[in-house]
Design an enzyme around this catalytic site. Structure first.
Site, PDB file in Angstrom:
ATOM      1  CB  VAL A 103      -2.553  -1.949  -2.086  1.00 25.07           C
ATOM      2  CG1 VAL A 103      -1.856  -3.218  -2.566  1.00 25.07           C
ATOM      3  CG2 VAL A 103      -2.257  -0.794  -3.039  1.00 25.07           C
TER       4      VAL A 103
ATOM      5  CB  SER B 134       1.892  -0.940   9.567  1.00 18.64           C
ATOM      6  OG  SER B 134       2.160  -0.079   8.490  1.00 18.64           O
TER       7      SER B 134
ATOM      8  CE  LYS C 264      -6.270  -0.346   6.085  1.00 17.85           C
ATOM      9  NZ  LYS C 264      -5.954   0.466   7.220  1.00 17.85           N
ATOM     10  CG  ASP C 265      -5.707   5.192   6.761  1.00 16.27           C
ATOM     11  OD1 ASP C 265      -6.005   4.698   7.848  1.00 16.27           O
ATOM     12  OD2 ASP C 265      -4.729   4.796   6.081  1.00 16.27           O
TER      13      ASP C 265
ATOM     14  N   GLY D  97       0.839  -1.202   0.000  1.00 20.19           N
ATOM     15  CA  GLY D  97       0.000   0.000   0.000  1.00 20.19           C
ATOM     16  C   GLY D  97       0.871   1.247   0.000  1.00 20.19           C
ATOM     17  CG  HIS D  98       3.267   2.232   3.452  1.00 20.81           C
ATOM     18  ND1 HIS D  98       3.238   1.117   4.257  1.00 20.81           N
ATOM     19  CD2 HIS D  98       2.732   3.239   4.179  1.00 20.81           C
ATOM     20  CE1 HIS D  98       2.725   1.441   5.425  1.00 20.81           C
ATOM     21  NE2 HIS D  98       2.396   2.707   5.411  1.00 20.81           N
TER      22      HIS D  98
ATOM     23  CD  GLN E 192      -1.274   9.604  13.354  1.00 18.85           C
ATOM     24  OE1 GLN E 192      -0.633  10.542  12.864  1.00 18.85           O
ATOM     25  NE2 GLN E 192      -1.847   8.687  12.589  1.00 18.85           N
TER      26      GLN E 192
HETATM   27  P1  AMP Z   1       0.424   4.852   7.517  1.00 14.49           P
HETATM   28  O1  AMP Z   1       1.890   4.539   7.483  1.00 14.49           O
HETATM   29  O2  AMP Z   1      -0.413   3.702   7.958  1.00 14.49           O
HETATM   30  O3  AMP Z   1       0.121   6.151   8.227  1.00 14.49           O
HETATM   31  O4  AMP Z   1       0.013   5.075   6.004  1.00 14.49           O
HETATM   32  C1  AMP Z   1       0.678   6.006   5.186  1.00 14.49           C
HETATM   33  C2  AMP Z   1      -0.167   6.253   3.970  1.00 14.49           C
HETATM   34  O5  AMP Z   1      -0.359   5.026   3.287  1.00 14.49           O
HETATM   35  C3  AMP Z   1      -1.565   6.784   4.337  1.00 14.49           C
HETATM   36  O6  AMP Z   1      -1.933   7.796   3.410  1.00 14.49           O
HETATM   37  C4  AMP Z   1      -2.426   5.559   4.193  1.00 14.49           C
HETATM   38  O7  AMP Z   1      -3.769   5.851   3.869  1.00 14.49           O
HETATM   39  C5  AMP Z   1      -1.739   4.832   3.053  1.00 14.49           C
HETATM   40  N1  AMP Z   1      -2.072   3.406   3.094  1.00 14.49           N
HETATM   41  C6  AMP Z   1      -2.010   2.578   4.166  1.00 14.49           C
HETATM   42  N2  AMP Z   1      -2.448   1.337   3.828  1.00 14.49           N
HETATM   43  C7  AMP Z   1      -2.768   1.386   2.508  1.00 14.49           C
HETATM   44  C8  AMP Z   1      -3.293   0.439   1.574  1.00 14.49           C
HETATM   45  N3  AMP Z   1      -3.561  -0.820   1.913  1.00 14.49           N
HETATM   46  N4  AMP Z   1      -3.513   0.848   0.312  1.00 14.49           N
HETATM   47  C9  AMP Z   1      -3.265   2.138  -0.057  1.00 14.49           C
HETATM   48  N5  AMP Z   1      -2.777   3.086   0.779  1.00 14.49           N
HETATM   49  C10 AMP Z   1      -2.538   2.715   2.047  1.00 14.49           C
END
Ligand code: AMP
Length: 309
Positions: free
Chosen positions: A177, A187, A150-151, A36-37, A61
């Protein structure tokens, strides 16, 4: 790729490219990289001249100290993966660089932060998100910033923040993803073990069940939601919420009309998961990409994607 630790180093590194008119892309993350990242990072790489990825587990957060403590951290692995995607700068500051002694300012987005995740995790969650994203936008000064569908609520909050405070940045929200069984990559999935990992796919099955109801002509949110609840129950999952809302305001919808977002949050074992799916009223548009998760390797490592906004 260069790893930067301070705001001053980021500013210094970007002065030249900015003066030369380079398009700077920012991908804010908390690390623990998965496909996803990497999809966000690859998109930034394809669209921008300079790609900055921030890696910062933002303490403000988290509403639960144990969740913050247990959050997956592996900077060496994340560094390798970011480097492999052609990232130019990894901004990985220590907490005191982001929140120095005396830090006293909070950016707070009203209204849309009060439901769903805001209601469950408390006001401080989105205050923490809005504040750190505002800071990252000010530190990096990107032309484009990339976030994940996702978010979904976070993406709505950030669009509001950027519009309200006139940040000169384009916000791109990228599709979710998924793992081959439909589980949205996160994560936190690392914390799912054995049986829990199998049950966790129930969240996506519940969202698909709602889509199936809509495809069959159901326009009543309550009836479609019942199908979703039944799918969750089959997976032994008791949701914190399962709602059909407007993708732009996050208010509950009265009819499923093609502008409906199904959102779900639940604990599976000790792991809190969220997911969402854009529901189409005739089931035709983007049905294949929303319904058929494929193996990540078969799609060039990007996994199955859905939920384009
Ligand atoms: P995080 O590290 O969880 O804060 O996520 C960083 C970025 O990656 C945020 O904009 C999330 O929405 C995005 N993200 C996390 N999981 C996914 C996923 N499965 N598919 C697409 N984007 C994602």
């Amino acid at each position: 790729m260069k790893t930067l630790r301070t705001v001053a180093d980021v500013r210094a590194a970007l002065t030249g490219p900015r003066q030369a008119g380079a398009l700077i892309g920012l991908v804010p993350t908390m690390g623990g990289f998965h496909d996803g990242h990497l999809a966000l990072i690859r998109r930034a790489r394809a669209e921008c001249d300079v790609v900055v990825v921030s890696l910062f587990v933002n303490p403000t957060q988290f509403n639960d100290a144990r969740d913050l403590e247990a959050y997956p951290r592996d900077e060496a692995r994340d560094t390798r993966l970011a480097d492999g995607c052609g990232v130019d700068f990894l901004f990985a500051p220590p907490p005191e660089e982001v929140y120095p002694v005396g830090f006293a300012t909070t950016v707070s987005v009203a209204g849309i932060t009060e439901t769903l995740e805001g209601a469950m995790r408390g006001r401080s969650h989105f205050d923490g998100v809005a504040t750190v994203v505002a800071k990252l936008l000010n530190i990096v000064g990107p032309g484009v910033a990339y976030f994940g569908q996702k978010d979904a609520q976070q993406a709505v909050v950030i669009r509001r923040l950027v519009a309200d405070l006139n940040f000169p940045v384009r916000v791109e929200v990228c599709p979710t993803v998924r793992e081959p069984d439909g589980l949205a990559m996160s994560s936190r999935n690392l914390h799912l073990h054995g049986e829990e990992r199998r049950r966790a796919a129930g969240l996506h099955r519940a969202l698909r069940a709602i889509q199936d109801e809509a495809t069959a002509g159901q326009r009543e949110p309550a009836a479609a939601r019942e199908r979703g609840l039944a799918a969750l129950s089959d997976a032994g999952i008791d949701p914190e919420y399962l709602e059909l809302v407007s993708p732009s305001t996050l208010a509950p919808v009265e009819v499923i009309d093609g502008h409906t977002l199904a959102v779900v949050a639940a604990r599976v074992g000790g792991t809190r998961l969220i997911d969402n799916l854009l529901i189409t009223s005739n089931g035709a548009a983007s049905a294949a990409s929303q319904h058929e998760p494929t193996n990540a390797r078969a799609t060039g490592g990007a996994g199955a994607q859905d939920g384009r906004t």
